[in-house]
Design an enzyme around this catalytic site. Structure first.
Site, PDB file in Angstrom:
ATOM      1  N   LYS A  71       6.952  -1.214   2.912  1.00 34.45           N
ATOM      2  CA  LYS A  71       5.670  -0.530   3.063  1.00 34.45           C
ATOM      3  C   LYS A  71       5.528  -0.059   4.502  1.00 34.45           C
ATOM      4  CE  LYS A  71       2.523  -4.440   3.877  1.00 34.45           C
ATOM      5  NZ  LYS A  71       2.003  -3.989   5.144  1.00 34.45           N
TER       6      LYS A  71
ATOM      7  N   CYS B 211      -2.566  -6.636   7.880  1.00 32.19           N
ATOM      8  CA  CYS B 211      -1.972  -6.313   6.575  1.00 32.19           C
ATOM      9  C   CYS B 211      -2.499  -7.192   5.447  1.00 32.19           C
ATOM     10  CB  CYS B 211      -0.455  -6.387   6.662  1.00 32.19           C
ATOM     11  SG  CYS B 211       0.240  -5.136   7.773  1.00 32.19           S
TER      12      CYS B 211
ATOM     13  N   ASP C 236       4.853  -9.473   4.587  1.00 30.31           N
ATOM     14  CA  ASP C 236       5.366  -9.196   5.939  1.00 30.31           C
ATOM     15  C   ASP C 236       5.742 -10.397   6.802  1.00 30.31           C
ATOM     16  OD1 ASP C 236       4.577  -6.680   5.044  1.00 30.31           O
ATOM     17  OD2 ASP C 236       2.852  -6.548   6.380  1.00 30.31           O
TER      18      ASP C 236
END
Length: 179
Positions: A75, A108, A13
């Site tokens: 995701k 995350c 990310d």
């Protein structure tokens, strides 16, 4: 001990505006670019994740450029292990250990690392290749994950561990990345 034939890299990310506002973002991104280049040099499998890319935007250009032959896995759960495509890619790679990088360390990165630990993998967080908006959240995530069985390493430490010998073909190339 990390071995290049048993280790993969997960990039989590590093997207949009968030990537530019995490703690020490320029150094973090530069280190991550070096690690991705080294992983490619060593032939490590690389799994690249993007959280809700329609809303958060694309991976930052300097990182996307070095991930040129890898397709991102979108995701929506904070843990990548909540995405069947990621779990399938992890299993398909047939690695025992995963180097974990990305943002945010306390969300995350943390949840993905826990998910991989739960699946039975060895996890090493690359401390100078993870970040959060605050250093306190990053430090908390690394400490909590270490208590739960993850190892903490650094860019240089994991590279020299993976290379193992100054006579290795990859030594000079990796050395040039970190100097």
């Amino acid at each position: 001990m990390l071995r290049k034939d048993k280790t993969g890299l997960v990039v989590i990310d590093v997207q949009g505006k968030l990537a530019t506002i995490v703690h020490d973002s320029e150094v973090f991104i530069a280190n991550l670019v070096k690690l991705v280049k080294a992983a490619k040099l060593l032939g490590l499998p690389i799994l690249w994740l993007e959280q809700n890319p329609e809303k958060l935007g694309a991976t930052v250009p300097e990182l996307r450029e070095v991930l040129d032959r890898v397709e991102p896995i979108a995701k929506y759960s904070f843990s990548a292990c909540g995405e069947p495509a990621f779990v399938e890619a992890v299993k398909k790679a047939k690695m025992n250990s995963w180097l974990i990088t990305g943002i945010e360390a306390h969300i995350c990165v943390y949840q993905t690392a826990l998910g991989l630990l739960d699946l039975g993998y060895d996890v090493e967080l690359v401390s100078d290749c993870v970040s959060s908006r605050t250093i306190e959240n990053k430090d908390m995530a690394l400490a909590k994950l270490a208590r739960k069985g993850a190892e903490v390493t650094s860019l240089e430490m994991c590279l020299f561990e993976l290379i193992g010998d100054c006579r290795a073909d990859e030594f000079r190339g990796a050395l040039s990345l970190i100097k």
